[in-house]
Motif scaffolding. Structure first.
Motif, mmCIF file in Angstrom:
data_model
loop_
_atom_site.group_PDB
_atom_site.id
_atom_site.type_symbol
_atom_site.label_atom_id
_atom_site.label_comp_id
_atom_site.label_asym_id
_atom_site.label_seq_id
_atom_site.Cartn_x
_atom_site.Cartn_y
_atom_site.Cartn_z
ATOM 1 N N GLY A 89 34.038 51.948 42.109
ATOM 2 C CA GLY A 89 33.028 51.012 42.591
ATOM 3 C C GLY A 89 33.582 50.094 43.650
ATOM 4 N N ARG A 90 32.704 49.298 44.203
ATOM 5 C CA ARG A 90 33.079 48.320 45.224
ATOM 6 C C ARG A 90 33.550 47.053 44.518
ATOM 7 N N THR A 91 34.786 46.677 44.777
ATOM 8 C CA THR A 91 35.412 45.583 44.038
ATOM 9 C C THR A 91 34.588 44.306 44.099
ATOM 10 N N ALA A 92 34.050 43.985 45.257
ATOM 11 C CA ALA A 92 33.302 42.742 45.403
ATOM 12 C C ALA A 92 32.095 42.678 44.472
ATOM 13 N N GLU A 93 31.544 43.840 44.124
ATOM 14 C CA GLU A 93 30.345 43.882 43.295
ATOM 15 C C GLU A 93 30.654 43.851 41.803
ATOM 16 N N ILE A 94 31.884 44.188 41.420
ATOM 17 C CA ILE A 94 32.208 44.315 39.989
ATOM 18 C C ILE A 94 33.410 43.484 39.577
ATOM 19 N N ALA B 274 41.702 52.427 43.690
ATOM 20 C CA ALA B 274 41.344 51.837 44.973
ATOM 21 C C ALA B 274 40.060 52.475 45.488
ATOM 22 N N THR B 275 39.195 51.670 46.068
ATOM 23 C CA THR B 275 37.910 52.164 46.551
ATOM 24 C C THR B 275 38.083 53.245 47.613
ATOM 25 N N GLY C 16 46.409 46.376 23.049
ATOM 26 C CA GLY C 16 44.951 46.454 23.078
ATOM 27 C C GLY C 16 44.404 47.158 24.298
ATOM 28 N N VAL C 17 43.384 46.583 24.895
ATOM 29 C CA VAL C 17 42.735 47.152 26.077
ATOM 30 C C VAL C 17 43.400 46.571 27.319
ATOM 31 N N ILE C 18 43.871 47.439 28.203
ATOM 32 C CA ILE C 18 44.572 47.012 29.412
ATOM 33 C C ILE C 18 43.779 47.455 30.637
ATOM 34 N N LEU C 19 43.603 46.513 31.559
ATOM 35 C CA LEU C 19 42.954 46.808 32.832
ATOM 36 C C LEU C 19 44.016 47.255 33.831
ATOM 37 N N VAL C 20 43.798 48.408 34.437
ATOM 38 C CA VAL C 20 44.734 48.991 35.392
ATOM 39 C C VAL C 20 44.081 48.997 36.768
ATOM 40 N N ILE C 21 44.711 48.345 37.738
ATOM 41 C CA ILE C 21 44.193 48.294 39.102
ATOM 42 C C ILE C 21 45.252 48.887 40.025
ATOM 43 N N SER C 22 44.912 49.996 40.674
ATOM 44 C CA SER C 22 45.916 50.705 41.472
ATOM 45 C C SER C 22 45.556 50.673 42.961
ATOM 46 N N PRO C 23 46.552 50.863 43.833
ATOM 47 C CA PRO C 23 46.350 50.741 45.274
ATOM 48 C C PRO C 23 46.034 52.077 45.921
ATOM 49 N N TRP C 24 45.783 52.015 47.235
ATOM 50 C CA TRP C 24 45.419 53.216 47.981
ATOM 51 C C TRP C 24 46.624 53.989 48.495
#
Length: 482
Positions: A203-208, A174-175, A140-148
């Protein structure tokens, strides 16, 4: 300074607010700015991903392969432009950034081929006149969070297999380093990836964060980053049927036995420890040396480290780049100060490098520490910078014990001429990657990647092993009469 848009629903979109992207070689002037999306924008990205998945999962694997092949070609054609942006926002050398760019293309090409192959297995059935098989389907839909630290290759490592198998993605780069990931998205978009299959949330992680992690349509989350954040994500989704793939921290050790080729070992350890200024999850950060060769190996190692040239990644002469940001630099310096306070000895380096034009950058001199004991924080905790600690032991068994004296278990190496010790080390080292007479870094796209213990989850990355995360297995039995 360039203003960049982000990809949502097949369109390049802006926002009312922006995030400046800084060059760690000189943080005074932003090199680009990207949209700071809102929580509402994130929800719309999931809306598009849901629709994109409905289309993409039914798209021919041969068409998926064609998109990937064309995207890989575009990345190779744009290699100079992309590598320059990787260097500008992350700081790594142009040589390292070029290698990262080409490796991103490799991931697309590898999974383009894998998309065309079989997707199941024919099984025996005890019942007569039955034909039974398994088939793999996207989840299905996968959230991908990558580093800096690897802002292009990590998105490629994650997105290529999940998209190749028919999933859709919401991708949060990464922001601090979003530009590289936008290059990857643009190549796929320009190659004809349907709208909504890939959506990039800058975006800024804390806000989203709430909108990112709490959407009910998420089937899986793949994350690379710190243990603290990874564990927070796991706790947040613990009561939901959401898969979690985590590539987390490491405290990787290399062992130098008394029969090793010391010059070759020192050269390999310098490369493994100080490439990308030590900002690799697989970087060697601990070295365990047998007592009879400790003095000679240390002399060779320190000489190699002192031969590194600190400077901006854009300078072809640079062999040790700045850290990726002010926060990373200050964290490394704090760890060094703590190690010295606990009794470690600085053999070389040990402080910030602010010579000449580097005063406005995030530079730390390449550092080697001696007199390190197992109880010190610098032995146990990940520093993620150009810092290497040395410890001496008596014998092979003590060396293995020292390697395994860690809550992590990502990578380890042994340098020896003894084949029996090499095989024993491979069996006994508690980590996901083992190298013999080679560096702890540099795994190819088709090789499974991931750690043990606190270094990661059971879902590996790369190769065919990653399909266990991005697909589900369905068993089908057909009765054909009789």
């Amino acid at each position: 300074m360039r203003t960049l848009e982000t990809l949502v629903g097949g369109e390049w979109v802006a926002s009312a607010d922006w995030i400046d992207v800084l060059d760690p070689a000189d943080v005074r002037t932003p090199v680009a700015r990207v949209p700071a999306l809102t929580a509402e924008d994130v929800t719309r990205a999931f809306d598009h991903a849901e629709r994109g998945f409905t289309l993409w999962k039914r798209t021919s694997p041969f068409e998926r392969s064609r998109v990937f092949t064309d995207a890989a070609r575009l990345i190779r054609e744009r290699v100079e432009e992309i590598a320059a942006d990787v260097t500008a926002e992350n700081g790594k050398t142009l040589t390292e950034a070029t290698g990262e760019t080409l490796k991103a293309a490799d991931f697309l090409e590898y999974y383009a081929g894998l998309a065309r192959q079989g997707y199941g297995t024919l099984l025996h059935d005890v019942r007569p006149h039955h034909r039974t098989h398994t088939q793999r389907e996207p989840i299905g839909v996968i959230l991908v969070i990558s580093p800096w630290n690897d802002p292009l290759i990590t998105p490629a490592r994650k997105l290529a297999p999940l998209l190749a198998t028919g999933n859709a993605a919401v991708f949060k780069p990464a922001t601090d380093t979003p530009v590289s990931g936008l290059h990857f998205a643009r190549a796929l978009h320009d190659a004809g990836l349907p709208a909504g299959v890939l959506n990039v949330v800058t975006g800024r992680t804390a806000e989203i964060e709430e909108a990112l992690l709490d959407d009910s349509r998420i089937a899986g989350i793949t994350f690379t980053g710190s243990n603290a954040v990874g564990n927070r994500i796991r706790r947040r989704i613990a009561d939901r049927n959401v898969r979690f793939q985590g590539e987390l921290g490491g405290k990787n050790a290399s062992v130098v036995l008394k029969d090793a080729d010391l010059r070759a070992a020192a050269k390999a350890v310098v490369a493994a420890s100080f490439g990308q200024a030590g900002q690799r999850c697989t970087a060697t950060s601990r070295v365990v040396v047998e007592q009879p060769v400790y003095e000679e190996f240390t002399r060779l190692l320190v000489a190699g480290v002192e031969g590194l040239k600190v400077g901006p990644g854009s300078d072809p002469a640079t062999t040790l780049c700045p850290l990726a940001g002010v926060k990373q630099r200050d964290g490394v310096l704090a760890a060094l100060a703590g190690a010295v306070e606990e009794g470690a000895t600085v053999l070389t380096g040990g402080h910030a490098d602010s010579e000449g034009g580097r005063v406005f950058g995030c530079y730390v001199q390449p550092t080697v520490l001696g007199d390190v004991t197992p109880g010190m924080a610098i032995w146990r905790e990940e520093v993620f910078g150009p810092v290497l600690v040395l410890r001496t032991v008596d014998g092979f068994d003590a060396a293995v014990e020292a390697v395994n004296d860690s809550g992590y278990g990502l990578a380890a190496a042994v340098f020896t001429r003894d084949l029996a010790h090499a095989h024993r080390f491979a069996d006994e080292a508690e980590c996901g990657q083992v190298a013999v007479n080679s560096t702890t870094t540099g795994w190819d796209v088709h090789l499974p990647f991931g750690g043990f213990h606190d270094s990661g989850t059971a879902y590996k990355e790369q190769g065919e092993e990653v399909l266990r995360f991005s697909t589900r297995v369905k068993t089908v039995a057909v009765h054909f009469g009789g």
